[in-house]
Design a protein around this motif. Structure first.
Motif, PDB file in Angstrom:
ATOM      1  N   UNK A 243      16.260  12.251 -36.877  1.00 36.30           N
ATOM      2  CA  UNK A 243      14.948  12.517 -37.467  1.00 36.30           C
ATOM      3  C   UNK A 243      14.563  13.972 -37.258  1.00 36.30           C
ATOM      4  N   UNK A 244      13.625  14.496 -38.056  1.00 39.30           N
ATOM      5  CA  UNK A 244      13.095  15.834 -37.786  1.00 39.30           C
ATOM      6  C   UNK A 244      12.572  15.915 -36.358  1.00 39.30           C
ATOM      7  N   UNK A 245      12.888  17.010 -35.696  1.00 34.00           N
ATOM      8  CA  UNK A 245      12.489  17.186 -34.308  1.00 34.00           C
ATOM      9  C   UNK A 245      13.605  16.940 -33.321  1.00 34.00           C
ATOM     10  N   UNK A 246      14.640  16.188 -33.726  1.00 34.42           N
ATOM     11  CA  UNK A 246      15.754  15.938 -32.822  1.00 34.42           C
ATOM     12  C   UNK A 246      16.432  17.255 -32.450  1.00 34.42           C
ATOM     13  N   UNK A 247      16.847  17.355 -31.186  1.00 33.63           N
ATOM     14  CA  UNK A 247      17.513  18.559 -30.685  1.00 33.63           C
ATOM     15  C   UNK A 247      18.987  18.222 -30.483  1.00 33.63           C
ATOM     16  N   UNK A 248      19.792  18.595 -31.448  1.00 35.65           N
ATOM     17  CA  UNK A 248      21.226  18.339 -31.372  1.00 35.65           C
ATOM     18  C   UNK A 248      21.931  19.458 -30.616  1.00 35.65           C
ATOM     19  N   UNK A 249      22.982  19.105 -29.900  1.00 31.44           N
ATOM     20  CA  UNK A 249      23.874  20.102 -29.323  1.00 31.44           C
ATOM     21  C   UNK A 249      25.156  20.103 -30.155  1.00 31.44           C
ATOM     22  N   UNK A 250      25.341  21.157 -30.908  1.00 26.18           N
ATOM     23  CA  UNK A 250      26.500  21.233 -31.793  1.00 26.18           C
ATOM     24  C   UNK A 250      27.771  21.458 -30.976  1.00 26.18           C
ATOM     25  N   UNK A 251      28.898  21.591 -31.651  1.00 29.30           N
ATOM     26  CA  UNK A 251      30.182  21.652 -30.976  1.00 29.30           C
ATOM     27  C   UNK A 251      30.295  22.734 -29.927  1.00 29.30           C
ATOM     28  N   UNK A 252      29.553  23.840 -30.098  1.00 29.06           N
ATOM     29  CA  UNK A 252      29.625  24.921 -29.112  1.00 29.06           C
ATOM     30  C   UNK A 252      28.553  24.795 -28.039  1.00 29.06           C
ATOM     31  N   UNK A 253      27.839  23.661 -28.035  1.00 25.76           N
ATOM     32  CA  UNK A 253      26.864  23.413 -26.984  1.00 25.76           C
ATOM     33  C   UNK A 253      25.585  24.198 -27.106  1.00 25.76           C
ATOM     34  N   UNK A 254      25.232  24.616 -28.318  1.00 21.11           N
ATOM     35  CA  UNK A 254      23.977  25.326 -28.543  1.00 21.11           C
ATOM     36  C   UNK A 254      23.000  24.412 -29.280  1.00 21.11           C
ATOM     37  N   UNK A 255      21.694  24.499 -28.956  1.00 27.22           N
ATOM     38  CA  UNK A 255      20.724  23.584 -29.575  1.00 27.22           C
ATOM     39  C   UNK A 255      20.478  23.901 -31.050  1.00 27.22           C
ATOM     40  N   UNK A 256      20.230  22.854 -31.791  1.00 28.33           N
ATOM     41  CA  UNK A 256      19.879  22.956 -33.209  1.00 28.33           C
ATOM     42  C   UNK A 256      18.724  21.988 -33.431  1.00 28.33           C
ATOM     43  N   UNK A 257      17.535  22.516 -33.751  1.00 30.51           N
ATOM     44  CA  UNK A 257      16.356  21.667 -33.966  1.00 30.51           C
ATOM     45  C   UNK A 257      16.315  21.253 -35.429  1.00 30.51           C
ATOM     46  N   UNK A 258      16.300  19.960 -35.677  1.00 33.04           N
ATOM     47  CA  UNK A 258      16.305  19.460 -37.046  1.00 33.04           C
ATOM     48  C   UNK A 258      14.902  19.539 -37.648  1.00 33.04           C
ATOM     49  N   UNK A 259      14.855  19.909 -38.930  1.00 36.41           N
ATOM     50  CA  UNK A 259      13.584  20.049 -39.648  1.00 36.41           C
ATOM     51  C   UNK A 259      13.510  19.070 -40.809  1.00 36.41           C
ATOM     52  N   UNK A 260      12.624  19.341 -41.753  1.00 33.64           N
ATOM     53  CA  UNK A 260      12.228  18.333 -42.745  1.00 33.64           C
ATOM     54  C   UNK A 260      13.345  17.853 -43.659  1.00 33.64           C
ATOM     55  N   UNK A 261      14.332  18.703 -43.970  1.00 36.86           N
ATOM     56  CA  UNK A 261      15.400  18.267 -44.877  1.00 36.86           C
ATOM     57  C   UNK A 261      16.702  17.972 -44.127  1.00 36.86           C
TER      58      UNK A 261
ATOM     59  N   UNK B  10      17.528  26.964 -41.907  1.00 41.12           N
ATOM     60  CA  UNK B  10      16.898  26.730 -43.210  1.00 41.12           C
ATOM     61  C   UNK B  10      15.985  25.513 -43.055  1.00 41.12           C
ATOM     62  N   UNK B  11      15.665  24.878 -44.166  1.00 42.11           N
ATOM     63  CA  UNK B  11      14.768  23.722 -44.110  1.00 42.11           C
ATOM     64  C   UNK B  11      15.432  22.505 -43.467  1.00 42.11           C
ATOM     65  N   UNK B  12      16.746  22.543 -43.263  1.00 46.29           N
ATOM     66  CA  UNK B  12      17.424  21.449 -42.550  1.00 46.29           C
ATOM     67  C   UNK B  12      17.249  21.582 -41.043  1.00 46.29           C
ATOM     68  N   UNK B  13      17.213  22.801 -40.540  1.00 44.36           N
ATOM     69  CA  UNK B  13      17.073  22.993 -39.111  1.00 44.36           C
ATOM     70  C   UNK B  13      17.300  24.432 -38.716  1.00 44.36           C
ATOM     71  N   UNK B  14      17.047  24.731 -37.434  1.00 44.48           N
ATOM     72  CA  UNK B  14      17.238  26.085 -36.915  1.00 44.48           C
ATOM     73  C   UNK B  14      18.135  26.033 -35.683  1.00 44.48           C
ATOM     74  N   UNK B  15      18.952  27.029 -35.553  1.00 45.07           N
ATOM     75  CA  UNK B  15      19.825  27.151 -34.392  1.00 45.07           C
ATOM     76  C   UNK B  15      19.164  28.059 -33.366  1.00 45.07           C
TER      77      UNK B  15
END
Length: 345
Positions: A234-252, A206-211
């Motif tokens: 910040x928006x643009x950060x690439x988090x690795x969630x608990x299962x080790x998959x990337x989540x790109x953060x977006x505007x919200x 969603x507007x928070x980020x994409x997996x």
């Protein structure tokens, strides 16, 4: 009297968005604003405006609209099917809309977020210098059928329509990224595999980020035994969630988080990430900070290049129901002036 944009039909998720509220992360509020900020700059160039104005953000689907005063609009972002009283409208272009005409915007043909920008901007409540809805923070609300949005005055209502060719950022592609404070927590082999993996945008987002999904093992970091303290994000950060998959953060996105971040997508490529529909393939390319600085461009410079790329909109004769009312060749007429007097009596 001020004009208004009337929403006769509004698809889910329509909101008013502008460039957001930067600088408030220390207060717990992320920037927000348009998911694809480049789309608002493109509208600014098409409409000949000095700065971006508030627009409608339409995720995947649009709606049906009417204006109460003549106004120009720009259609930018994810290409969507659009018509005015049944005549197709070109996307990535500006158009004049008259009272009584019905603008209909359907599904996106690629990408996610389309934008309808009135030349005078959408007016309404302003908070911290922005009119953008930030639904996660409880600011503003999604729009619904029957809403009437006040519009500012079009500064040049007689200006001709413009078209802006744009590069495809709506079907996935390459995202450049730089190291962050936690990049070194990921083993060298993991970072190398991250750069050679083809990811697919997952349905989750969603507007928070994409997996992002992919085949193969998780992208795990070597975390300290004490774990990670929550840090600013910040928006643009690439988090690795608990299962080790990337989540790109977006505007919200939230403003703090405790997941490890392998790096940060460059602002220039964040619109491509936001516009990637589920199933789109994304790849990552690591760049140095020096290279990222070279690629960064001030907003004024980006606007100048977009303005230079605009050119007059030429209507497609196939989409002109009034085609025969035009004098297409100088000196050619309908022929009535050639009829003998008795035939025309």
């Amino acid at each position: 009297m001020s004009g208004a944009l009337i929403l006769h039909r509004a698809r889910p998720g329509l909101t008013v968005q502008d460039m957001g509220r930067p600088g408030l992360a220390r207060l717990g509020l992320s920037r927000g604003g348009a998911a694809d900020r480049l789309a608002l700059l493109e509208a600014t160039a098409l409409l000949g405006l000095r700065a971006p104005v508030a627009a409608l953000e339409m995720p995947a689907l649009g709606g049906s609209f009417e204006v109460t005063r003549p106004t120009r609009i720009a259609l930018t972002g994810a290409p969507m099917r659009a018509d005015l009283d049944g005549s197709a409208l070109r996307w990535s272009a500006s158009h004049l809309i008259l009272p009584g005409q019905r603008l209909t915007i359907g599904a996106a043909t690629s990408g996610v977020y389309g934008y309808l920008t009135p030349a005078g901007g959408i007016l309404g409540p302003e908070w911290q210098g922005s009119r953008a809805a930030h639904l996660v923070a409880g600011i503003g609300a999604a729009l619904a059928a029957g809403d009437r949005l006040p519009l500012g005055d079009d500064p040049e209502p007689d200006a001709p329509g413009q078209f802006l060719p744009v590069e495809d950022r709506f079907t996935g592609g390459l995202l450049r990224w730089i190291d962050g404070p936690q990049t070194a927590l990921f083993p060298v082999a993991t970072r190398a595999r991250f750069g050679t993996t083809a990811f697919r945008r997952a349905p989750t987002g969603n507007r928070q980020g994409i997996r992002l999904d992919c085949e193969g093992p998780a992208f795990a970091a070597d975390l300290p035994k004490t774990g990670l303290a929550s840090e600013f994000i910040l928006p643009g950060d690439i988090q690795m969630t608990g299962d080790g998959r990337p989540y790109i953060l977006l505007s919200e996105c939230q403003t703090i988080g405790g997941y490890p971040r392998i790096g940060t997508v460059l602002p220039a490529d964040l619109p491509r990430a936001a516009q990637s529909a589920p199933g789109a393939v994304l790849r990552f390319q690591r760049v140095t900070l020096a290279e990222a600085d070279t690629l960064a461009r001030p907003r004024a410079a980006r606007l100048a290049s977009l303005r230079a790329a605009c050119h007059p909109l030429r209507r497609d004769p196939r989409d002109m129901p009034d085609l025969l009312s035009y004098q297409l060749i100088s000196g050619v007429t309908a022929g009535n002036d050639l009829d003998p007097p008795e035939a025309s009596a």
